[in-house]
Design an enzyme around this catalytic site. Structure first.
Site, PDB file in Angstrom:
ATOM      1  N   TRP A 282       0.870  -1.182   0.000  1.00 12.26           N
ATOM      2  CA  TRP A 282       0.000   0.000   0.000  1.00 12.26           C
ATOM      3  C   TRP A 282       0.907   1.232   0.000  1.00 12.26           C
ATOM      4  O   TRP A 282       1.796   1.342   0.842  1.00 12.26           O
ATOM      5  CB  TRP A 282      -0.863  -0.044   1.259  1.00 12.26           C
ATOM      6  CG  TRP A 282      -1.794   1.122   1.456  1.00 12.26           C
ATOM      7  CD1 TRP A 282      -2.639   1.659   0.547  1.00 12.26           C
ATOM      8  CD2 TRP A 282      -1.969   1.858   2.682  1.00 12.26           C
ATOM      9  NE1 TRP A 282      -3.349   2.687   1.118  1.00 12.26           N
ATOM     10  CE2 TRP A 282      -2.953   2.831   2.431  1.00 12.26           C
ATOM     11  CE3 TRP A 282      -1.408   1.785   3.961  1.00 12.26           C
ATOM     12  CZ2 TRP A 282      -3.382   3.725   3.410  1.00 12.26           C
ATOM     13  CZ3 TRP A 282      -1.839   2.672   4.936  1.00 12.26           C
ATOM     14  CH2 TRP A 282      -2.815   3.636   4.648  1.00 12.26           C
TER      15      TRP A 282
ATOM     16  N   ASP B 288      -0.469  -5.302   9.524  1.00 10.94           N
ATOM     17  CA  ASP B 288      -1.477  -4.331   9.130  1.00 10.94           C
ATOM     18  C   ASP B 288      -2.694  -5.131   8.676  1.00 10.94           C
ATOM     19  O   ASP B 288      -2.636  -5.854   7.680  1.00 10.94           O
ATOM     20  CB  ASP B 288      -0.945  -3.452   7.987  1.00 10.94           C
ATOM     21  CG  ASP B 288      -1.956  -2.386   7.567  1.00 10.94           C
ATOM     22  OD1 ASP B 288      -3.088  -2.395   8.096  1.00 10.94           O
ATOM     23  OD2 ASP B 288      -1.618  -1.547   6.703  1.00 10.94           O
TER      24      ASP B 288
ATOM     25  N   LYS C 111     -13.093  -0.678   6.054  1.00  8.59           N
ATOM     26  CA  LYS C 111     -13.654  -1.551   5.012  1.00  8.59           C
ATOM     27  C   LYS C 111     -14.692  -2.522   5.564  1.00  8.59           C
ATOM     28  O   LYS C 111     -15.783  -2.641   5.037  1.00  8.59           O
ATOM     29  CB  LYS C 111     -12.558  -2.371   4.336  1.00  8.59           C
ATOM     30  CG  LYS C 111     -11.207  -1.718   4.287  1.00  8.59           C
ATOM     31  CD  LYS C 111     -11.053  -0.807   3.108  1.00  8.59           C
ATOM     32  CE  LYS C 111      -9.734  -0.073   3.210  1.00  8.59           C
ATOM     33  NZ  LYS C 111      -9.390   0.669   2.047  1.00  8.59           N
TER      34      LYS C 111
HETATM   35  N1  KET Z   1      -3.590  -0.508   5.391  1.00 13.10           N
HETATM   36  C1  KET Z   1      -3.817  -0.939   4.145  1.00 13.10           C
HETATM   37  C2  KET Z   1      -3.072  -2.122   3.654  1.00 13.10           C
HETATM   38  C3  KET Z   1      -4.753  -0.254   3.341  1.00 13.10           C
HETATM   39  O1  KET Z   1      -4.963  -0.716   2.112  1.00 13.10           O
HETATM   40  C4  KET Z   1      -5.425   0.873   3.839  1.00 13.10           C
HETATM   41  C5  KET Z   1      -6.354   1.619   2.971  1.00 13.10           C
HETATM   42  C6  KET Z   1      -5.162   1.250   5.157  1.00 13.10           C
HETATM   43  C7  KET Z   1      -4.236   0.541   5.899  1.00 13.10           C
HETATM   44  C8  KET Z   1      -5.795   2.421   5.816  1.00 13.10           C
HETATM   45  O2  KET Z   1      -7.144   2.457   5.862  1.00 13.10           O
HETATM   46  P1  KET Z   1      -7.902   3.425   6.895  1.00 13.10           P
HETATM   47  O3  KET Z   1      -8.947   4.060   6.106  1.00 13.10           O
HETATM   48  O4  KET Z   1      -6.892   4.409   7.447  1.00 13.10           O
HETATM   49  O5  KET Z   1      -8.386   2.521   7.968  1.00 13.10           O
HETATM   50  N2  KET Z   1      -6.361   1.529   1.724  1.00 13.10           N
HETATM   51  C9  KET Z   1      -7.266   2.140   0.753  1.00 13.10           C
HETATM   52  C10 KET Z   1      -7.604   3.570   0.984  1.00 13.10           C
HETATM   53  C11 KET Z   1      -6.431   4.491   1.114  1.00 13.10           C
HETATM   54  O6  KET Z   1      -5.500   4.456   0.312  1.00 13.10           O
HETATM   55  O7  KET Z   1      -6.445   5.280   2.081  1.00 13.10           O
HETATM   56  C12 KET Z   1      -6.728   1.882  -0.655  1.00 13.10           C
HETATM   57  O8  KET Z   1      -5.651   1.292  -0.805  1.00 13.10           O
HETATM   58  O9  KET Z   1      -7.423   2.241  -1.620  1.00 13.10           O
END
Ligand code: KET
Length: 437
Positions: free
Chosen positions: A167, A248, A284
């Protein structure tokens, strides 16, 4: 005389005003526009496109089969109960009139308690023995960042090993925490699967006691996870090397449809006695993207150490954001604290995962039906929210420019944005831009 003094004063004050304006205008003159975020920048470009056929398979955010964002029924019911002030027992049996008070620096104890059960298991001895230091965090990003800051403060000379690819924001997070980054092999572009041999070599070759970032399940962006056997080998090798595993877990439930099964990697490490760290997010799997609710936990040697570690996490949080927001935590604890609502949540998580699995098959079949000479097996082999398609940045640019299909330039398709309404269009466009390859 008096007039002259007044005039002089006015001239002086106006010239210092000019001077002040000048120096103010020069304060930020060296600031260049920041590059667009590779993921959230895609959403911005999508929103700016007036084309009615546009498709957003960029950001990892779940959509229903009509392409609409979803509020889960369990969340709606929890919100009804919260708004109806049904004498809910939150941290201090809060009522509607006072639940807007500050939470403690570590957030809601009730929410954290329920969240730990998801990662560590309902009957976890670590929970019973109070060996886990845990705080509510600003979703998964906030949990990762808090950990990175903690790592810098208490292991200042350490580095973090990050998988290739990962990510994109992982790099920013550890960069801004001033933790040097190293990488380890993960994905094998030819097979579009796991490069297990190289991964193991990197684990073996890293200096003893290194920090590693692992995706607990539904690896982003590849959709490729180690098998149970491979996780066992990784865990064993981590033990031999004395490495630290930071998981993560942003997609618990999205890989298999069952949050319990998706925690298997973590459970394997726990069985082997690792003192792991873990970031959890409800963005998610509960659809609480904008509520920013998650949890950071660190397994400690004993309760005394856990108390100390938690106090330090709180001390890191205090000058950054003081304490986390209350509403999302209240939703989570209301759902997970009520067996009926929890069942409904589990059913809805499975529903989301199943719709994505269905769209994987549909996308693959549609591309094959068009006579693509390429193999698209990986679309259904990969799991979680994403398909790492193997398309090049140039092919992605063509999808965007010619077909108004928005996705990240690394070829990642957010399967959560694919619907029965757009899958044919998407397949046709993918076939068009890849057929000459
Ligand atoms: N870790 C991973 C691996 C991840 O894909 C995301 C979010 C997060 C943490 C953080 O999510 P949060 O909303 O802070 O709980 N990924 C998606 C959104 C983004 O980039 O913020 C994405 O990859 O599209």
């Amino acid at each position: 005389m008096a007039l002259r003094t007044a005039i002089t004063r006015r001239i002086l004050s106006s010239s210092s005003a000019v001077h002040a304006t000048r120096s103010m205008s020069s304060w930020w003159k060296n600031v260049e526009p920041a590059p667009k975020d590779p993921i959230l920048g895609v959403t911005e470009a999508f929103l700016a496109d007036p084309n009615p056929d546009k498709v957003n398979v960029g950001v990892g955010a779940y959509r229903d089969d009509n392409g609409k964002p979803v509020v889960l029924d369990c969340v709606r019911e929890a919100e009804r109960r919260i708004a109806g002030n049904m004498n809910m027992c939150f941290d201090y049996c809060l009522t509607i009139s006072n639940f807007r008070e500050y939470l403690p620096m570590g957030g809601s104890n009730k929410m954290v308690e329920e969240t730990l059960k998801l990662a560590y298991g309902d009957d976890s001895d670590l929970i019973k023995d109070k060996r886990i230091a845990a705080v509510q965090a600003l979703s998964g990003t906030g949990a990762c960042r808090l950990f990175a800051d903690f790592q810098k403060r208490f292991s200042p000379d350490s580095q973090i090993y990050i998988p290739v690819p990962t990510w994109a924001n992982h790099h920013n997070i550890w960069r801004d925490a001033n933790v040097p980054q190293r990488t380890f092999h993960y994905y094998h572009p030819e097979s579009k699967g796991l490069d297990f041999a190289s991964l193991m070599d990197d684990v073996k070759n890293a200096p003893n006691g290194s920090f590693f970032l692992l995706h607990a399940c539904a690896h982003n962006p590849t959709g490729v996870d180690p098998t149970v056997e491979q996780w066992k080998e990784i865990s064993y090798q981590f033990k031999v090397k004395g490495h630290f595993a930071f998981f993560d877990m942003a997609y618990q439930g999205f890989a298999s449809g069952d949050p319990e099964r998706d925690a298997k990697s973590i459970r394997i490490f726990l069985e082997d006695g690792h003192l792991i760290g873990c970031s959890q997010s409800y963005a998610k799997n509960m659809g609480l993207y904008g509520q920013r609710v998650g949890c950071l936990s660190l397994v400690c040697e004993d309760e005394k150490q856990a108390v100390a570690v938690k106090s330090q996490l709180q001390q890191l949080a205090r000058p950054m954001y003081s304490n986390p927001p209350v509403h999302g935590a209240l939703i989570v604890s209301t759902i997970l604290g009520d067996p009926e609502l929890k069942q409904l949540w589990l059913k809805e998580v499975k529903g989301m995962a199943d719709r994505i699995i269905g769209m994987r098959s549909a996308l693959k079949e549609n591309i094959e039906k068009l006579g693509s000479p390429l193999s698209w097996e990986h679309i259904t082999k990969q799991i979680g929210m994403f398909c790492y398609s193997g398309m090049t940045p140039e092919q992605v640019d063509r999808l965007t420019n010619e077909y108004h299909i928005y996705m990240t330039r690394n070829g990642r398709i957010s399967m959560a944005g694919v619907t029965t309404g757009n899958v044919e269009y998407l397949a046709k466009a993918i076939h068009e831009v890849t057929k000459g390859a």
